[in-house]
Motif scaffolding. Structure first.
Motif, PDB file in Angstrom:
ATOM      1  N   ARG A  49       0.817  -1.214   0.000  1.00 24.55           N
ATOM      2  CA  ARG A  49       0.000   0.000   0.000  1.00 24.55           C
ATOM      3  C   ARG A  49       0.846   1.258   0.000  1.00 24.55           C
ATOM      4  N   MET A  50       1.998   1.221   0.684  1.00 25.73           N
ATOM      5  CA  MET A  50       2.838   2.413   0.767  1.00 25.73           C
ATOM      6  C   MET A  50       3.610   2.696  -0.514  1.00 25.73           C
ATOM      7  N   LEU A  51       3.883   1.673  -1.305  1.00 26.85           N
ATOM      8  CA  LEU A  51       4.740   1.847  -2.482  1.00 26.85           C
ATOM      9  C   LEU A  51       4.210   2.872  -3.490  1.00 26.85           C
ATOM     10  N   PRO A  52       2.920   2.854  -3.871  1.00 24.10           N
ATOM     11  CA  PRO A  52       2.459   3.868  -4.822  1.00 24.10           C
ATOM     12  C   PRO A  52       2.636   5.303  -4.310  1.00 24.10           C
TER      13      PRO A  52
ATOM     14  N   PHE B 168       5.394   7.679   6.692  1.00 23.69           N
ATOM     15  CA  PHE B 168       6.017   6.372   6.507  1.00 23.69           C
ATOM     16  C   PHE B 168       6.413   5.741   7.837  1.00 23.69           C
ATOM     17  N   ASN B 169       6.804   6.568   8.823  1.00 25.88           N
ATOM     18  CA  ASN B 169       7.106   6.006  10.135  1.00 25.88           C
ATOM     19  C   ASN B 169       5.845   5.540  10.837  1.00 25.88           C
ATOM     20  N   GLY B 170       4.757   6.302  10.690  1.00 31.13           N
ATOM     21  CA  GLY B 170       3.512   5.940  11.353  1.00 31.13           C
ATOM     22  C   GLY B 170       2.796   4.771  10.707  1.00 31.13           C
ATOM     23  N   GLN B 171       2.913   4.642   9.382  1.00 31.45           N
ATOM     24  CA  GLN B 171       2.201   3.590   8.671  1.00 31.45           C
ATOM     25  C   GLN B 171       2.997   2.293   8.563  1.00 31.45           C
ATOM     26  N   ALA B 172       4.280   2.348   8.841  1.00 32.26           N
ATOM     27  CA  ALA B 172       5.088   1.129   8.793  1.00 32.26           C
ATOM     28  C   ALA B 172       4.808   0.272  10.023  1.00 32.26           C
ATOM     29  N   PRO B 173       4.667  -1.042   9.877  1.00 26.73           N
ATOM     30  CA  PRO B 173       4.505  -1.933  11.033  1.00 26.73           C
ATOM     31  C   PRO B 173       5.715  -1.847  11.966  1.00 26.73           C
TER      32      PRO B 173
ATOM     33  N   CYS C  13      -5.330   3.166   5.827  1.00 26.75           N
ATOM     34  CA  CYS C  13      -4.339   3.213   6.908  1.00 26.75           C
ATOM     35  C   CYS C  13      -4.178   1.864   7.601  1.00 26.75           C
ATOM     36  N   ILE C  14      -3.015   1.677   8.196  1.00 24.49           N
ATOM     37  CA  ILE C  14      -2.739   0.481   8.995  1.00 24.49           C
ATOM     38  C   ILE C  14      -3.622   0.509  10.242  1.00 24.49           C
ATOM     39  N   ASN C  15      -4.058  -0.674  10.687  1.00 25.08           N
ATOM     40  CA  ASN C  15      -4.929  -0.784  11.856  1.00 25.08           C
ATOM     41  C   ASN C  15      -4.259  -1.694  12.879  1.00 25.08           C
TER      42      ASN C  15
END
Length: 607
Positions: A357-360, A500-505, A583-585
């Motif tokens: 999801r983050m790549l685009p 990117f820091n917040g959405q990365a696992p 968004c990541i959950n």
């Protein structure tokens, strides 16, 4: 941009401030002991220090400022060093700077991988800073012993003696050691700084969001000295002095980092993410013929601990459902030990989905980095052929980037003190604009910067002095393009760091931060490719091309307008990707942190 479509960063629901050990007191007395033990194992991946928070983060901000001063003491005037000292032409020097800068930020992926997988953030920062210092020492020595001959050459008047092969080899070795050290250090120090704040504490969670803004602020404060004082001395031929000052600043940065060693809050590495992601695709391919199962029936670890060491569980999402097949439990999976190449957990699958999801979004930021990289190459070359005189004082062209830095510092204050409260009233989001909205705004402002640069070049060509390469147009005509780039950075790069820091696992946090640096890297490579393509197409026959040795014979304005057009197309694609993004959950763990030294038995005795 419609705030309803850019959902990341939306206002969080109010949560109780009871966290950590206090949550254990509310757990039912019949809680499964094994579940608590697994939760303890996860929480123990964070070593919580009493002095963590701003007391530790301030040292890391000082480290960032000093390291950036050292880096830009070399980088900001590199294009002039290559032309004046090493005798390269304008196009070659611009390309070499772009490739070197690209390598700097590409190395961020190496640092992020080692940090997340094996070394941890602290060790990674320390090792790469040592490499950075070594590279600067070699650069200073090679310039002193081999390149700056005669002394004081490279000031734009006195020509340097062609360097020996050994001098050139040591120079390029030292430059790429600087690239490797600084690049590997950058994303890790950003994530390490964010680690100092406990997300389970609402106040510290707000401080963590503010940290990224101050982190970029510290970066620009450090580069302000490089872009003013150091640039001036280097421009007058004092290259060796400038390089030794940069070396000293890097040493001080390392000492500031080591000074806080006993007070930092550490997060243990979570293991190599590459096999984890590969297992998802392999397992999904093996079960491609199976029908999709309900999300509740997919395989996941019991208790609070996820299958990824030190990572919180990620809740199931509906995107990329073909990957969900990797978590379908078959009769074969129930016989004997679990084979991770056949059966993966939901958290493991969601980690792979997060990357996809983050790549685009990340790809859409590369064109912006093409805009950003012009400051270190073509903006400087453009300024060199303008009127640099202020009375009897000759202004170094590279020092114009000080307007970019001041723009960043002022825009940061305006954003946090004025725009955030104002936008928050309309959107209901305490952050003002979401990270995705800010990145979109950064693209628009970057586009305007390229338009301003193009019009400045058109005006410069009107005031060319006959028989000379210089124009009588003042270099201060460049101020709008530098100011616009600086304002765009506040929106784009700070937004990127947070996003990117917040959405990365949890298992790939440094990788998330490195995506920001990697986009700058690819932006430099794309810029170099564009220069080569444009010159290959326009410099045919008797045509000098758009960016010739004598810029008065070219049309650099057209190159700027080309980048502006590409940015406009990129913005349209970005809006589509931002609307699509989900968004990541993260599943909130019952227990997030424990005081250092507390044993598992002590925790269990609290029940």
């Amino acid at each position: 941009m419609d705030s309803q479509n850019f959902t990341c960063g939306a206002a969080p629901k109010e949560r109780e401030e009871n966290y950590g050990l206090r949550e254990l007191e509310s757990v039912n007395s019949n809680v499964n002991e094994q579940k608590v033990k697994s939760t303890f194992k996860f929480a123990n991946c964070i070593k919580r220090k009493e002095s963590a928070g701003w007391s530790s983060a301030i040292l890391l901000l000082a480290n960032q400022g000093l390291a950036t001063l050292a880096f830009f003491g070399v980088a900001v005037n590199l294009v002039l060093f290559l032309t004046r000292v090493l005798g390269q032409d304008n196009a070659s020097a611009a390309n070499n700077v772009s490739k070197w800068t690209g390598t700097v930020y590409l190395c961020s992926l190496v640092g992020a991988f080692l940090s997340d997988s094996y070394w941890g953030r602290y060790m990674t920062c320390a090792i790469f800073q040592l490499i950075f210092v070594l590279g600067l020492v070699l650069l200073s020595l090679s310039s002193w012993l081999f390149l700056i001959k005669p002394e004081g050459c490279g000031d734009g008047k006195q020509i340097c003696i062609p360097s020996s092969s050994i001098g050139s080899i040591i120079f390029y070795l030292s430059m790429y050691l600087v690239a490797f050290g600084y690049g590997g250090h950058q994303p890790t120090i950003a994530t390490f700084g964010a680690d100092q704040f406990d997300e389970t504490n609402p106040k510290q969670k707000d401080s963590k969001a503010a940290f990224f803004c101050y982190f970029y602020f510290a970066l620009n404060v450090g580069s302000l000295f490089s872009n003013t004082i150091l640039v001036y001395y280097e421009n007058t031929g004092e290259w060796i002095l400038g390089f030794w000052v940069s070396t000293g600043s890097a040493v001080l940065a390392l000492l500031a980092f080591l000074l806080g060693s006993r007070g930092y809050r550490y997060v243990k590495p979570c293991g190599n993410p590459l096999p984890r992601v590969a297992q998802v695709f392999v397992a999904a391919a093996r079960k491609s013929n199976l029908a999709l199962a309900d999300g509740k029936d997919l395989h996941e670890m019991d208790g609070s601990e996820s299958a990824i060491k030190g990572s919180r569980k990620i809740l199931h999402s509906d995107e990329f459902q073909c990957l969900d097949k990797a978590a379908i439990v078959t009769a074969e999976d129930q016989c004997g030990p679990i084979n991770p190449w056949r059966l993966c957990t939901v958290t493991q699958i969601e980690e792979a989905k997060c990357i996809i999801r983050m790549l685009p979004i990340w790809l859409c930021t590369i064109i912006y980095s093409v805009v950003f990289t012009q400051m270190a190459s073509l903006f400087v070359e453009q300024g060199e052929v303008m009127n640099l005189n202020i009375g009897s004082f000759r202004l170094p062209a590279a020092s114009m980037s000080a307007f970019d830095i001041c723009s960043v510092l002022i825009s940061t204050g305006i954003y946090r003190q004025i725009l955030v409260p104002l936008a928050g009233k309309f959107s209901g989001n305490p952050k003002g604009l979401t990270e995705l909205q800010r990145m979109g705004a950064g693209l628009i402002i970057g586009l305007l910067a390229m338009v301003a640069a193009g019009f400045t070049e058109l005006e410069r060509l009107k005031w060319v002095i006959p028989g000379k390469q210089n124009s009588s147009l003042s270099i201060f005509w460049q101020i709008p393009q530098y100011v616009l780039v600086g304002a765009s950075e506040v929106f784009m790069y700070v937004g990127q760091l947070e996003f990117f820091n917040g959405q990365a696992p949890d298992g790939i946090k440094s990788f998330g931060s490195s995506l920001c640096m990697a986009s700058i890297s690819l932006g430099n490579y794309v810029s170099s490719m564009l220069v080569n393509m444009v010159m290959g197409i326009t410099a045919r026959g008797n045509s000098p091309g758009w960016i010739p040795e004598d810029l008065n014979d070219g049309h650099m304005d057209r190159f700027y307008f080309l980048i502006a057009a590409l940015t406009a197309v990129d913005f349209v694609v970005y809006v589509f990707c931002a609307k699509w993004y989900k968004c990541i959950n993260i599943e909130e763990s019952q227990v997030e942190t424990y005081k250092e030294g507390q044993t598992e038995e002590e925790v269990l005795s609290r029940l």
